[in-house]
Design a protein around this motif. Structure first.
Motif, short mmCIF file in Angstrom:
data_model
loop_
_atom_site.label_atom_id
_atom_site.label_comp_id
_atom_site.label_asym_id
_atom_site.label_seq_id
_atom_site.Cartn_x
_atom_site.Cartn_y
_atom_site.Cartn_z
N SER A 220 -0.10 2.43 -2.39
CA SER A 220 1.13 2.10 -1.68
C SER A 220 1.62 3.37 -0.99
O SER A 220 1.26 4.47 -1.39
N MET A 222 1.04 5.45 1.07
CA MET A 222 0.20 6.43 1.76
C MET A 222 -0.95 5.68 2.42
O MET A 222 -1.43 4.69 1.89
N SER B 119 -0.96 11.96 -4.40
CA SER B 119 -1.45 10.88 -5.27
C SER B 119 -0.29 10.15 -5.94
O SER B 119 -0.37 8.94 -6.16
N ALA B 121 2.60 9.60 -4.55
CA ALA B 121 3.08 8.69 -3.50
C ALA B 121 2.16 7.48 -3.39
O ALA B 121 2.61 6.34 -3.26
N ALA B 122 0.86 7.72 -3.46
CA ALA B 122 -0.12 6.63 -3.28
C ALA B 122 -0.12 5.66 -4.46
O ALA B 122 -0.37 4.47 -4.27
N PHE B 123 0.16 6.15 -5.65
CA PHE B 123 -0.02 5.32 -6.85
C PHE B 123 1.29 5.04 -7.60
O PHE B 123 1.29 4.78 -8.80
N GLY B 124 2.40 5.11 -6.88
CA GLY B 124 3.66 4.61 -7.44
C GLY B 124 4.32 5.47 -8.51
O GLY B 124 5.14 4.96 -9.26
N SER B 232 -5.12 12.82 -10.39
CA SER B 232 -5.16 11.69 -9.45
C SER B 232 -5.87 10.49 -10.07
O SER B 232 -5.45 9.34 -9.86
N TYR B 236 -4.12 6.86 -10.64
CA TYR B 236 -4.74 5.63 -10.14
C TYR B 236 -4.91 4.63 -11.27
O TYR B 236 -4.54 3.45 -11.13
N LYS B 240 -2.92 0.71 -11.95
CA LYS B 240 -3.56 -0.60 -12.04
C LYS B 240 -3.03 -1.43 -13.20
O LYS B 240 -3.19 -2.64 -13.23
#
Lengths: 243, 243
Positions: A220, A222, B119, B121-124, B232, B236, B240
């Motif tokens: 999310s 990015m 990471s 930001a990407a994975f909440g 990271s 990740y 999930k």
């Protein structure tokens, strides 16, 4: 034994060693240069060391050894505070391609390649095939592998050729435009290969079209991650599944 | 409007801006310096830009703008080929701590911090708390976040204090000596925090003892991974799971 200390950068052995900092000479001669005790020891264990240059002392046996001045060592080493030892090594013999292969299409950052070699070693990927990417034996790649360099079968080869010649592999390409997430992939093949692409442009369209089997990571906020990080997550995730 | 071009590095505004390259002045003044169009635009959207220095032209409205010579810009920018624009920004207001927190104990490499911000930001993961680590507003950190800097709540604070004051969090520390793997962890709490440690020595023993809840990644062949990569993977994996 060589009792004389080499003090001139014009010495033919030093000139040959310095040339190995360039990819074209590494390819031509099938050799590379390694810096520091830890890496030289790992290469010794693998039987890859041909010749050692050292400043103070060197207890290594069974290889050519040459004592050099600190100034000559500075010309050999790429490290600011070098450990006073470098080795000329031959590249490892080509091994057979294993069952878990990482493929690199135009990966340009040495740190990314080093990270991916390290993650392959950690997560059971036995082979890396690279095309148009930074040389595995680049000094910055070697430093960032943290000793994993000799734990993975490293092959520079054409990706299209690999795909054509290995119909027994299930091959997956990463693609930010893919509609499928890694989590959703059912992997049943015994032999798999994962393709990662260039830092800016990803896997080339030609290869994406050829493979026709793509996925991406769910994230999310990015658009993308660094290829070394994204690749490592993929390798970890696949290492958990029984293949 | 300021019609005069600043051509001297001795100009008080330039001297103040250059000081912001040092952590102690960033802390003292609550400001930092940003380099390049992309980041300056992101900071503008967030309302953080106080002042812009530019070489050629600048269409930004609503903030102080100063044209400077190329030589002055070189003293402001840390990029070899700069884009001719830097901004002085105030640090974001402290936000409330979210439900998914990453804690950094003595992480020293700017690239690792940048990777972990990206990471998160990407994975909440909404919040990072750091102690004894590289400053979030270090120029190398900012560059390696690739625009994620403003997407995560960044807090410099004492880790022990966080642990004491947040009994509602389940807190997990990474530890290479742990007997438990990430895969085996059952996470049921709504609020979780993950602690990552120093590149060489990991999470400090004091914090490990306090938390008494550790885990590691399963890997073969390698002892450890770079903390940016390992972290990271953990982020990740946790993204999930339904938390």
């Amino acid at each position: 034994m060589n009792e004389t200390i080499i003090t001139s950068k014009a010495n033919p052995l030093i000139k040959e060693a310095v040339k190995l900092k360039q990819k074209k000479y590494r390819s031509l001669m099938g050799k590379f240069i390694l810096d520091g005790y830890h890496l030289v020891n790992e290469a010794l264990i693998k039987g890859l060391v041909e010749r050692v240059f050292y400043v103070e002392s060197c207890e290594i046996e069974g290889v050519e050894k040459y004592q050099v001045s600190a100034i000559v060592m500075e010309s050999l080493s790429d490290v600011v505070q070098n450990q006073g030892i470098v080795a000329i090594c031959k590249k490892p013999e080509k091994m057979e391609i294993g069952n878990k292969v990482l493929i690199l299409d135009n990966v340009q950052d040495p740190g990314n390649i080093g990270t991916l070699i390290r993650s392959c070693a950690a997560f059971g990927f036995d082979t890396i095939i690279a095309e148009n990417s930074v040389d595995f034996y680049n000094d910055k790649v070697i430093r960032s592998t943290q000793g994993a360099l000799f734990k993975v079968n490293l092959i520079s080869s054409e990706i299209m050729g690999f795909i054509d010649n290995h119909p027994d592999f299930d091959i997956y390409a990463t693609d930010l435009k893919s509609q499928r997430y890694l989590d959703e992939m059912k992997i049943t093949a015994k032999k798999i290969a994962i393709i990662l692409g260039n830092e800016g442009s990803g896997v080339s369209q030609e290869i994406l079209d050829k493979v026709n089997n793509s996925f991406k990571l769910k994230m999310s906020n990015m658009e993308s991650l660094n290829v070394g990080v994204a690749g490592s997550i993929i390798l970890y995730e696949l290492s958990k599944r029984s293949l």
